[in-house]
Design a protein around this motif. Structure first.
Motif, PDB file in Angstrom:
ATOM      1  N   UNK A 155      28.145  -0.611  10.128  1.00  0.00           N
ATOM      2  CA  UNK A 155      27.513  -1.647  10.942  1.00  0.00           C
ATOM      3  C   UNK A 155      26.591  -0.993  11.967  1.00  0.00           C
ATOM      4  N   UNK A 156      25.615  -1.756  12.495  1.00  0.00           N
ATOM      5  CA  UNK A 156      24.780  -1.220  13.573  1.00  0.00           C
ATOM      6  C   UNK A 156      25.633  -0.697  14.727  1.00  0.00           C
ATOM      7  N   UNK A 157      25.299   0.501  15.178  1.00  0.00           N
ATOM      8  CA  UNK A 157      26.067   1.152  16.235  1.00  0.00           C
ATOM      9  C   UNK A 157      27.097   2.136  15.713  1.00  0.00           C
ATOM     10  N   UNK A 158      27.362   2.129  14.407  1.00  0.00           N
ATOM     11  CA  UNK A 158      28.290   3.099  13.830  1.00  0.00           C
ATOM     12  C   UNK A 158      27.576   4.437  13.597  1.00  0.00           C
ATOM     13  N   UNK A 159      28.366   5.477  13.454  1.00  0.00           N
ATOM     14  CA  UNK A 159      27.835   6.825  13.250  1.00  0.00           C
ATOM     15  C   UNK A 159      28.237   7.335  11.873  1.00  0.00           C
ATOM     16  N   UNK A 260      20.469  28.672   8.192  1.00  0.00           N
ATOM     17  CA  UNK A 260      21.006  28.034   9.389  1.00  0.00           C
ATOM     18  C   UNK A 260      22.204  27.157   9.041  1.00  0.00           C
ATOM     19  N   UNK A 261      23.095  26.994   9.997  1.00  0.00           N
ATOM     20  CA  UNK A 261      24.143  25.981   9.893  1.00  0.00           C
ATOM     21  C   UNK A 261      23.528  24.634  10.266  1.00  0.00           C
ATOM     22  N   UNK A 262      23.898  23.586   9.539  1.00  0.00           N
ATOM     23  CA  UNK A 262      23.277  22.275   9.735  1.00  0.00           C
ATOM     24  C   UNK A 262      24.350  21.214   9.954  1.00  0.00           C
ATOM     25  N   UNK A 263      24.122  20.386  10.977  1.00  0.00           N
ATOM     26  CA  UNK A 263      24.905  19.176  11.215  1.00  0.00           C
ATOM     27  C   UNK A 263      23.953  17.998  11.175  1.00  0.00           C
ATOM     28  N   UNK A 264      24.286  16.969  10.415  1.00  0.00           N
ATOM     29  CA  UNK A 264      23.442  15.781  10.319  1.00  0.00           C
ATOM     30  C   UNK A 264      24.172  14.552  10.818  1.00  0.00           C
ATOM     31  N   UNK A 265      23.509  13.777  11.673  1.00  0.00           N
ATOM     32  CA  UNK A 265      24.098  12.573  12.273  1.00  0.00           C
ATOM     33  C   UNK A 265      23.134  11.399  12.099  1.00  0.00           C
ATOM     34  N   UNK A 266      23.623  10.308  11.521  1.00  0.00           N
ATOM     35  CA  UNK A 266      22.825   9.093  11.356  1.00  0.00           C
ATOM     36  C   UNK A 266      23.419   7.982  12.215  1.00  0.00           C
ATOM     37  N   UNK A 267      22.619   7.456  13.142  1.00  0.00           N
ATOM     38  CA  UNK A 267      23.021   6.270  13.884  1.00  0.00           C
ATOM     39  C   UNK A 267      22.580   5.051  13.080  1.00  0.00           C
ATOM     40  N   UNK A 268      23.525   4.220  12.688  1.00  0.00           N
ATOM     41  CA  UNK A 268      23.213   3.054  11.867  1.00  0.00           C
ATOM     42  C   UNK A 268      22.594   1.973  12.752  1.00  0.00           C
ATOM     43  N   UNK A 269      21.421   1.488  12.350  1.00  0.00           N
ATOM     44  CA  UNK A 269      20.697   0.522  13.167  1.00  0.00           C
ATOM     45  C   UNK A 269      20.466  -0.811  12.468  1.00  0.00           C
ATOM     46  N   UNK A 270      20.703  -0.893  11.178  1.00  0.00           N
ATOM     47  CA  UNK A 270      20.560  -2.160  10.464  1.00  0.00           C
ATOM     48  C   UNK A 270      21.323  -2.079   9.158  1.00  0.00           C
ATOM     49  N   UNK A 315      12.037  -6.411   2.047  1.00  0.00           N
ATOM     50  CA  UNK A 315      12.748  -5.148   2.013  1.00  0.00           C
ATOM     51  C   UNK A 315      13.953  -5.142   2.895  1.00  0.00           C
ATOM     52  N   UNK A 316      14.601  -3.997   2.919  1.00  0.00           N
ATOM     53  CA  UNK A 316      15.673  -3.789   3.875  1.00  0.00           C
ATOM     54  C   UNK A 316      15.096  -4.002   5.260  1.00  0.00           C
ATOM     55  N   UNK A 317      15.832  -4.570   6.170  1.00  0.00           N
ATOM     56  CA  UNK A 317      15.243  -5.014   7.421  1.00  0.00           C
ATOM     57  C   UNK A 317      14.747  -3.877   8.269  1.00  0.00           C
ATOM     58  N   UNK A 318      13.753  -4.181   8.999  1.00  0.00           N
ATOM     59  CA  UNK A 318      12.876  -3.499   9.906  1.00  0.00           C
ATOM     60  C   UNK A 318      13.182  -2.148  10.467  1.00  0.00           C
ATOM     61  N   UNK A 319      12.822  -1.969  11.774  1.00  0.00           N
ATOM     62  CA  UNK A 319      12.673  -0.652  12.363  1.00  0.00           C
ATOM     63  C   UNK A 319      13.964   0.096  12.486  1.00  0.00           C
ATOM     64  N   UNK A 320      13.867   1.411  12.367  1.00  0.00           N
ATOM     65  CA  UNK A 320      15.023   2.268  12.494  1.00  0.00           C
ATOM     66  C   UNK A 320      15.088   2.825  13.900  1.00  0.00           C
ATOM     67  N   UNK A 321      14.779   2.029  14.901  1.00  0.00           N
ATOM     68  CA  UNK A 321      14.974   2.457  16.278  1.00  0.00           C
ATOM     69  C   UNK A 321      16.399   2.124  16.670  1.00  0.00           C
ATOM     70  N   UNK A 322      16.979   2.914  17.592  1.00  0.00           N
ATOM     71  CA  UNK A 322      18.358   2.691  17.975  1.00  0.00           C
ATOM     72  C   UNK A 322      18.514   1.292  18.536  1.00  0.00           C
ATOM     73  N   UNK A 323      19.558   0.553  18.147  1.00  0.00           N
ATOM     74  CA  UNK A 323      19.703  -0.827  18.561  1.00  0.00           C
ATOM     75  C   UNK A 323      19.987  -0.931  20.042  1.00  0.00           C
ATOM     76  N   UNK A 324      19.439  -1.987  20.652  1.00  0.00           N
ATOM     77  CA  UNK A 324      19.685  -2.197  22.069  1.00  0.00           C
ATOM     78  C   UNK A 324      21.170  -2.385  22.298  1.00  0.00           C
TER      79      UNK A 324
END
Length: 357
Positions: A155-159, A260-270, A315-324
């Motif tokens: 859901x939006x706000x999940x990591x 390099x060692x890599x860590x990837x984090x996705x903030x779910x916004x939609x 399409x899948x809904x809009x902008x991938x900016x962090x949700x308010x």
């Protein structure tokens, strides 16, 4: 751009978007070759002369997530346009700055903004900052992004802590490793097993605040800039992706090439479609087959005859900016929320607008 130099003569002149020389210096001849080891080394030497302390960890901030830089102590700031060979950020929510300071006891570099294929850059230009920072001694890279959820329950706000990725541009030949290999960066055929460091992933999952509902999963990178259609979202989910975005995979590939060692984090916004969408054409096809018809009656596919679902298709809904107001989302963008039109089996939730991802 094309510049007229005489009868039937035009020359291609670089205006500064793809190269390190700022636009205000005036037009100049530029064949724009792929960025070389020497170009990254020049950028590294320029930065090393400016740094008060060499960073050991680098963070790439995705759309709307650049506010993390406010946590740096005694930071130094450098605009991308001033750093030799760095491209320019052209997307809203990407400030285009490199900041260097300390996060706690660790000297860090924070890239406020990244580059994307949809901006017109080559895949090798996308990874100039990663390669430059590796030459400066960075050993760990943290990649963050804003992404759309494909997996039910996200859901939006999940990591999403990235366990693995699917690099669709890379599979189509747009990897930053395509072309002549420079062994000073890494081997010709780098392994992508455990591309995202398992120990760092476990650490992130253990430290994430409970409200972020952190879990591991697979991120798929697409080219953009259009958002994904419902059919594309169903395809991506079926091939194993949990979240989708337009960045990160090229940087991760280049970082692993560099060791390099890599860590990837996705903030779910939609949220992408969660159910199969009905195919309203099935009944028409069945009627044609059983009755021998040759197709729908004239006017049957006019806008007036379209179903509500078909009128709302997109399409899948809009902008991938962090949700308010997203829990734990640093620098969450406060763009206007837009709701996906309703319809059977494919209703979208509201999401934050604005910004690329």
């Amino acid at each position: 751009m094309l510049v007229y130099t005489g009868p039937y003569r035009f020359v291609l002149v670089c205006t500064g978007l793809c190269c390190s020389v700022p636009v205000h210096t005036g037009p100049y001849w530029c064949p724009c070759p792929p960025p070389s080891y020497e170009a990254c080394a020049e950028a590294a030497r320029w930065l090393q002369a400016q740094f008060r302390e060499q960073p050991r960890v680098a963070l790439v901030c995705g759309s709307g997530l650049g506010a993390l830089a406010q946590e740096l102590s005694d930071p130094q700031s450098f605009d991308y346009r001033d750093i030799p060979h760095f491209p320019r950020s052209t997307v809203q929510g990407h400030a285009g700055r490199l900041l260097v300071g300390r996060l706690g006891p660790t000297p860090c570099a924070i890239l406020q903004g990244r580059f994307h294929l949809y901006e017109g850059y080559s895949s090798t230009q996308l990874v100039i900052p990663v390669r430059t920072l590796a030459l400066l001694g960075v050993h760990t890279l943290v990649l963050t992004n804003a992404a759309g959820a494909l997996r039910p329950g996200l859901e939006p706000g999940h990591l999403l802590v990235i366990r693995d990725h699917i690099d669709l541009p890379g599979l189509a030949g747009r990897s930053p490793l395509v072309g002549a290999n420079d062994d000073r960066f890494g081997p010709r055929f780098p392994s992508m097993m455990d591309a995202y460091d398992p120990a760092l992933r476990r650490l992130a999952l253990s430290l994430a605040p409970k409200e972020l509902r952190a879990r591991s999963g697979v991120y798929v990178g697409v080219g953009g800039p259009s958002y994904e259609t419902p059919a594309e979202c169903r395809y991506l989910r079926r091939v194993g992706a949990d979240a989708v975005g337009m960045s990160t995979v090229s940087e991760a590939s280049a970082a692993r090439h560099l060791g390099l060692r890599v860590l990837g984090l996705s903030l779910i916004t939609n949220i992408a479609p969660a159910d199969e969408l009905p195919d309203d054409d099935d009944d028409d096809i069945g009627d044609d087959v059983t009755t021998g018809g040759v197709g729908p009656e004239p006017g049957a596919d006019t806008p007036e005859a379209l179903s509500e679902h078909e009128r709302g298709a997109g399409g899948c809904p809009g902008g991938r900016a962090a949700p308010a107001g997203a829990a734990g989302g640093p620098g969450a963008a406060a763009g206007p929320a837009r709701a996906r039109p309703g319809g059977a089996g494919g209703a979208m939730t509201s999401h934050a607008g604005g910004g690329g991802r």
